[in-house]
Scaffold this active site. Structure first.
Site, mmCIF file in Angstrom:
data_model
loop_
_atom_site.group_PDB
_atom_site.id
_atom_site.type_symbol
_atom_site.label_atom_id
_atom_site.label_comp_id
_atom_site.label_asym_id
_atom_site.label_seq_id
_atom_site.Cartn_x
_atom_site.Cartn_y
_atom_site.Cartn_z
ATOM 1 N N ASN A 33 -5.788 10.429 -11.086
ATOM 2 C CA ASN A 33 -5.584 11.494 -10.088
ATOM 3 C C ASN A 33 -5.302 10.926 -8.691
ATOM 4 O O ASN A 33 -5.349 11.637 -7.711
ATOM 5 C CB ASN A 33 -6.806 12.426 -10.038
ATOM 6 C CG ASN A 33 -8.087 11.696 -9.644
ATOM 7 O OD1 ASN A 33 -8.061 10.510 -9.319
ATOM 8 N ND2 ASN A 33 -9.208 12.403 -9.661
ATOM 9 N N ASP A 68 -17.297 0.437 -4.785
ATOM 10 C CA ASP A 68 -18.072 1.604 -5.217
ATOM 11 C C ASP A 68 -19.105 1.262 -6.282
ATOM 12 O O ASP A 68 -19.120 0.147 -6.817
ATOM 13 C CB ASP A 68 -17.133 2.717 -5.724
ATOM 14 C CG ASP A 68 -16.073 2.191 -6.699
ATOM 15 O OD1 ASP A 68 -16.170 1.035 -7.127
ATOM 16 O OD2 ASP A 68 -15.154 2.956 -7.038
ATOM 17 N N GLU A 89 -12.206 10.789 -4.192
ATOM 18 C CA GLU A 89 -11.561 11.770 -5.048
ATOM 19 C C GLU A 89 -10.643 12.691 -4.226
ATOM 20 O O GLU A 89 -10.802 12.797 -3.001
ATOM 21 C CB GLU A 89 -12.639 12.619 -5.751
ATOM 22 C CG GLU A 89 -13.509 11.823 -6.719
ATOM 23 C CD GLU A 89 -12.827 11.594 -8.069
ATOM 24 O OE1 GLU A 89 -11.609 11.362 -8.129
ATOM 25 O OE2 GLU A 89 -13.555 11.634 -9.085
ATOM 26 N N HIS A 92 -7.073 8.574 -7.152
ATOM 27 C CA HIS A 92 -8.234 8.153 -6.349
ATOM 28 C C HIS A 92 -8.239 6.635 -6.135
ATOM 29 O O HIS A 92 -7.716 5.877 -6.932
ATOM 30 C CB HIS A 92 -9.560 8.669 -6.912
ATOM 31 C CG HIS A 92 -10.081 8.014 -8.149
ATOM 32 N ND1 HIS A 92 -10.728 8.709 -9.141
ATOM 33 C CD2 HIS A 92 -10.073 6.727 -8.564
ATOM 34 C CE1 HIS A 92 -11.106 7.884 -10.094
ATOM 35 N NE2 HIS A 92 -10.710 6.666 -9.771
HETATM 36 C C1 GLP Z 1 -12.637 3.890 -11.415
HETATM 37 C C2 GLP Z 1 -12.907 3.060 -10.155
HETATM 38 C C3 GLP Z 1 -11.653 2.767 -9.383
HETATM 39 C C4 GLP Z 1 -10.571 2.289 -10.329
HETATM 40 C C5 GLP Z 1 -10.232 3.382 -11.303
HETATM 41 C C6 GLP Z 1 -9.153 2.997 -12.294
HETATM 42 O O1 GLP Z 1 -12.821 5.248 -11.275
HETATM 43 N N1 GLP Z 1 -13.851 3.674 -9.306
HETATM 44 O O2 GLP Z 1 -11.933 1.816 -8.393
HETATM 45 O O3 GLP Z 1 -9.424 1.925 -9.611
HETATM 46 O O4 GLP Z 1 -11.403 3.708 -12.034
HETATM 47 O O5 GLP Z 1 -9.690 2.258 -13.338
HETATM 48 P P1 GLP Z 1 -8.861 1.468 -14.398
HETATM 49 O O6 GLP Z 1 -8.379 0.235 -13.730
HETATM 50 O O7 GLP Z 1 -9.847 1.162 -15.499
HETATM 51 O O8 GLP Z 1 -7.758 2.346 -14.849
#
Ligand code: GLP
Length: 243
Positions: free
Chosen positions: A136, A67, A143, A138
């Site tokens: 959440n 992404d 989402e 995702h």
């Molecule tokens: C973002 C990314 C995800 C990631 C998530 C969790 O929103 N788009 O790909 O898994 O955050 O991030 P973190 O690893 O910093 O908790």
């Protein structure tokens, strides 16, 4: 599903890096699906170390990131282009032309998305996809709400904007939209690693792996994948019943 619950973040990072190492050794021209976020940072550190020690060669590897935010310049420190360059891509010998990250700056986003799916398809699909997880549930920026198959533009939820605001100076600076790979490319991966660390992720992990499969918890779709490897630390796995 294979579940590894490791003692701490470092052990978890090494385990995930070792699965990637095995993949690239067995198939040097692997197609890797990569993720951003704080969770995979330690894993990338190990991959760089393996490369520097001549234990891994990325010259034939192709990468597709999950992404990117809409509207952030590649050089913006919070863009996923910048993150990937900083933590992995500038430090290993992957070829520039083999690196793919959705372009969040294009004018025709629909076309960008279609082209991204086509590129994944013509590469033969993803061999190994790395995933973190949002609070959440995702994955990528898919989402809660509906499972969308294709790469698409997404309005980020307030939960996600708040969660990601820790990386920005002000909450208002967090982009409100992003591009994310959809469920088809993710679920089409031959192997998936789902990573999570810390107690804040325990609920998302519990709901995703032991709750009903529902678009309200996007990662729950992973229960249907034939080759899912869950690599988490003890805190993230604290609420699981089947360990
Ligand atoms: C973002 C990314 C995800 C990631 C998530 C969790 O929103 N788009 O790909 O898994 O955050 O991030 P973190 O690893 O910093 O908790």
């Amino acid at each position: 599903m294979e579940i590894y619950i490791l003692e701490d973040y470092d052990k978890m990072s090494k385990k995930a890096a070792d699965v990637i190492k095995e993949q690239v050794i067995q198939k040097p021209n692997s197609i890797l699906g990569l993720a951003t976020g704080s969770t995979p940072e330690g894993m990338y550190k190990y991959l760089v170390e393996y490369y520097e020690n001549n234990e891994l060669d990325f010259k034939d590897v192709t990468t597709f990131n999950l992404d990117e935010y809409l509207g952030l310049d590649d050089l913006h420190e919070q863009s996923y282009h910048y993150f990937m360059d900083k933590h992995l891509l500038s430090k290993i010998n992957v070829k520039k032309e083999n690196i793919h990250i959705p372009d969040g700056l294009g004018i025709d986003i629909d076309n960008t998305c279609t082209k991204y799916d086509k590129a994944i398809e013509s590469a033969g699909g993803i061999d190994l996809q790395i995933l973190g997880i949002g609070l959440n549930g995702h994955i990528g920026f898919n989402e809660p709400g509906t499972f969308i198959a294709e790469t698409h533009q997404v309005d980020l939820t307030n939960d996600t904007i708040m969660a990601n605001s820790r990386f920005f100076e002000n909450q208002e600076d967090v982009p409100k939209m992003a591009i994310t790979m959809g469920m088809k490319s993710i679920m089409g991966a031959k192997k998936i690693i789902l990573m999570a660390s810390g107690s804040s992720k325990a609920r998302a992990i519990k709901m995703s792996l032991e709750g009903p499969i529902t678009p309200d918890v996007p990662a729950s779709i992973l229960q249907l994948h034939q080759n899912l490897i869950v690599i988490i630390d003890e805190e993230a796995g604290a609420l699981l019943e089947n360990k």
